[in-house]
Design an enzyme around this catalytic site. Sequence first.
Site, short mmCIF file in Angstrom:
data_model
loop_
_atom_site.label_atom_id
_atom_site.label_comp_id
_atom_site.label_asym_id
_atom_site.label_seq_id
_atom_site.Cartn_x
_atom_site.Cartn_y
_atom_site.Cartn_z
N HIS A 1 0.94 -1.10 0.01
CA HIS A 1 0.03 -0.04 -0.03
C HIS A 1 0.89 1.28 0.03
CE1 HIS A 1 -3.79 -2.44 1.78
NE2 HIS A 1 -3.42 -2.63 0.25
N ASN B 1 -3.07 -12.49 15.91
CA ASN B 1 -4.08 -11.44 16.05
C ASN B 1 -4.85 -11.46 17.44
OD1 ASN B 1 -6.35 -9.47 16.01
ND2 ASN B 1 -6.18 -9.46 13.79
N PRO B 2 -4.90 -10.49 18.26
CA PRO B 2 -5.40 -10.80 19.72
C PRO B 2 -7.07 -11.15 19.39
CG PRO B 2 -4.72 -8.55 19.42
CD PRO B 2 -4.20 -9.43 18.33
N GLU B 3 -7.44 -10.72 18.30
CA GLU B 3 -9.13 -11.02 18.06
C GLU B 3 -9.09 -11.72 16.85
OE1 GLU B 3 -11.14 -9.36 20.08
OE2 GLU B 3 -9.91 -8.23 21.15
N GLY C 1 -1.73 -9.26 12.56
CA GLY C 1 -2.24 -7.76 12.86
C GLY C 1 -3.01 -7.19 11.50
N CYS D 1 5.71 21.68 -11.30
CA CYS D 1 4.48 22.30 -12.03
C CYS D 1 3.72 22.97 -10.93
CB CYS D 1 3.62 21.12 -12.48
SG CYS D 1 2.82 20.09 -11.19
C1 BJW Z 1 -3.30 -6.46 16.37
C2 BJW Z 1 -2.74 -5.73 17.46
C3 BJW Z 1 -1.53 -6.32 17.94
C4 BJW Z 1 -4.57 -4.75 16.98
N1 BJW Z 1 -1.04 -7.16 17.40
N2 BJW Z 1 -2.92 -7.51 16.08
C5 BJW Z 1 -16.01 -5.26 -2.34
C6 BJW Z 1 -15.63 -6.55 -2.17
C7 BJW Z 1 -14.32 -6.79 -2.27
C8 BJW Z 1 -13.42 -5.68 -2.49
C9 BJW Z 1 -13.89 -4.56 -2.89
C10 BJW Z 1 -15.58 -4.07 -2.58
N3 BJW Z 1 -15.58 -2.91 -2.62
C11 BJW Z 1 -14.60 -2.21 -3.10
C12 BJW Z 1 -13.38 -3.10 -3.07
C13 BJW Z 1 -11.98 -2.77 -3.21
C14 BJW Z 1 -11.26 -2.10 -2.17
C15 BJW Z 1 -11.58 -2.82 -0.82
O1 BJW Z 1 -10.98 -3.95 -0.36
N4 BJW Z 1 -12.88 -2.48 -0.08
C16 BJW Z 1 -12.97 -2.99 1.21
C17 BJW Z 1 -13.22 -2.02 2.38
C18 BJW Z 1 -14.40 -3.46 0.86
N5 BJW Z 1 -9.87 -2.27 -2.32
C19 BJW Z 1 -9.14 -1.42 -3.20
O2 BJW Z 1 -9.80 -0.50 -3.59
C20 BJW Z 1 -7.79 -1.96 -3.24
N6 BJW Z 1 -7.57 -1.77 -4.47
C21 BJW Z 1 -8.15 -2.42 -5.59
O3 BJW Z 1 -8.80 -3.37 -5.31
O4 BJW Z 1 -7.65 -2.22 -6.90
C22 BJW Z 1 -8.49 -2.78 -7.89
C23 BJW Z 1 -7.63 -3.96 -8.44
C24 BJW Z 1 -6.98 -4.84 -7.64
C25 BJW Z 1 -6.22 -5.90 -8.04
C26 BJW Z 1 -6.06 -6.07 -9.47
C27 BJW Z 1 -6.45 -4.95 -10.25
C28 BJW Z 1 -7.22 -3.96 -9.92
C29 BJW Z 1 -6.70 -0.69 -2.57
C30 BJW Z 1 -7.02 -0.89 -1.22
C31 BJW Z 1 -6.08 0.30 -0.61
C32 BJW Z 1 -6.01 0.41 0.88
N7 BJW Z 1 -5.73 1.71 1.42
C33 BJW Z 1 -5.61 1.91 2.80
C34 BJW Z 1 -4.99 3.14 3.17
C35 BJW Z 1 -3.58 3.25 2.78
C36 BJW Z 1 -2.98 4.61 3.24
C37 BJW Z 1 -3.19 4.99 4.51
O5 BJW Z 1 -2.54 4.41 5.40
O6 BJW Z 1 -4.11 5.84 4.82
O7 BJW Z 1 -4.73 0.79 3.33
S1 BJW Z 1 -7.06 1.39 3.75
C38 BJW Z 1 -6.43 1.05 5.19
O8 BJW Z 1 -6.81 -0.64 5.19
C39 BJW Z 1 -4.83 0.72 4.80
C40 BJW Z 1 -4.61 -0.46 5.29
O9 BJW Z 1 -3.30 -1.09 4.99
C41 BJW Z 1 -5.72 -1.31 5.19
C42 BJW Z 1 -5.64 -2.65 5.78
O10 BJW Z 1 -6.04 -2.35 7.38
P1 BJW Z 1 -5.39 -3.17 8.36
O11 BJW Z 1 -3.85 -3.28 8.32
O12 BJW Z 1 -5.91 -4.59 8.22
O13 BJW Z 1 -5.93 -2.42 9.55
P2 BJW Z 1 -7.42 -2.72 10.48
O14 BJW Z 1 -7.24 -1.53 11.50
O15 BJW Z 1 -8.40 -3.15 9.69
O16 BJW Z 1 -7.03 -4.14 11.38
C43 BJW Z 1 -5.99 -4.10 12.54
C44 BJW Z 1 -6.06 -5.46 13.09
O17 BJW Z 1 -4.94 -5.57 14.07
C45 BJW Z 1 -7.22 -5.92 13.79
O18 BJW Z 1 -7.82 -6.96 13.44
C46 BJW Z 1 -6.74 -5.84 15.51
O19 BJW Z 1 -7.48 -7.14 15.89
C47 BJW Z 1 -5.37 -6.22 15.14
N8 BJW Z 1 -4.54 -5.71 16.29
N9 BJW Z 1 -3.49 -4.62 17.90
C48 BJW Z 1 -1.58 -8.05 16.44
N10 BJW Z 1 -1.03 -5.64 19.13
#
Ligand code: BJW
Length: 235
Positions: free
Chosen positions: A114, A207-209, A181, A146
């Site tokens: 990402h 993952n704790p959850e 995580g 630009c």
């Molecule tokens: C612990 C802990 C501890 C807590 N130890 N654990 C419908 C169906 C399917 C897909 C889609 C759909 N509608 C739209 C889409 C696509 C969309 C998507 O997936 N949307 C969903 C929300 C439904 N995806 C996209 O748009 C992606 N692109 C795409 O699909 O392009 C098309 C394509 C793909 C492939 C080929 C060709 C074309 C792009 C996704 C970009 C995500 N961007 C972000 C922002 C990045 C910039 C920023 O940082 O601001 O990325 S969103 C955000 O979520 C960020 C993260 O990387 C991402 C994932 O979150 P993450 O890391 O899982 O965090 P949390 O908070 O959700 O979870 C934390 C976890 O940690 C929890 O489980 C806790 O329990 C745990 N935890 N303490 C271990 N100590």
Amino acid sequence: MLPPPPADRFVVFLSGAGLSAASGIRTFRDPGGLWEGFRAEELATPEAFARDPERVWRFYAWRLEVAAAAEPNSGHLALARLQAAWGPQRVRLVTQNVDGLLDRAGCDEVIEMHGSLLRWRCARGVGHGVVEIEAGQPPPRSCARCGDWMRPAVVWFGEVPIDLDRIGAWSTRCHSFIAVGTSGVVYPAAGYAALARRSGALAVEINPERTGGSFDRCIEQPAEVALPALVEAWL
Ligand code: BJW
């Protein structure tokens, strides 16, 4: 304890925001997380940036400041230790995190699928260069070529994540796939554990959850506890 990959096989770690939680970087979707009080569409999409670049720029400038002030935790350091011992061919790292902490922990060849908060580019797209942010520096506001807005080189919703072919190939060939995580709600990242499992790998989540994803095992502990224990046992 999990079986280590044989010497001629490799393990993939796919990390998410939970890995950096112990470094003081908020996750996205937990209570108190970054998205609480915001809709993701208001900040992490190209449309949001087009609508209100100042607001999105300020959000990411603040995120960069937080990441720059954070330190890698024992989870990041454990992955770096394992990779230093076995090499990047046997320990392959993919992260959804944009904070650069795996790199700062000493990890090699991390796929930042990402993108990264530490690189900024012109909003008009490629060709105007990428600015690497020095430690403690604020990001540039406008493009030196630009004058348009600069944006972080992160992957917003609707944009295509980085190095998907390589991640897909690793997922189908790995001995074990460990998701650390991550809530498993954002695709395509969320699909790789199931792909690895269908391809014969042992799929594990740390993952704790429990997320309810397609895993053979869940280690219900924080990453900063589970990863050092796993690495200690494997080495
Ligand atoms: C612990 C802990 C501890 C807590 N130890 N654990 C419908 C169906 C399917 C897909 C889609 C759909 N509608 C739209 C889409 C696509 C969309 C998507 O997936 N949307 C969903 C929300 C439904 N995806 C996209 O748009 C992606 N692109 C795409 O699909 O392009 C098309 C394509 C793909 C492939 C080929 C060709 C074309 C792009 C996704 C970009 C995500 N961007 C972000 C922002 C990045 C910039 C920023 O940082 O601001 O990325 S969103 C955000 O979520 C960020 C993260 O990387 C991402 C994932 O979150 P993450 O890391 O899982 O965090 P949390 O908070 O959700 O979870 C934390 C976890 O940690 C929890 O489980 C806790 O329990 C745990 N935890 N303490 C271990 N100590």
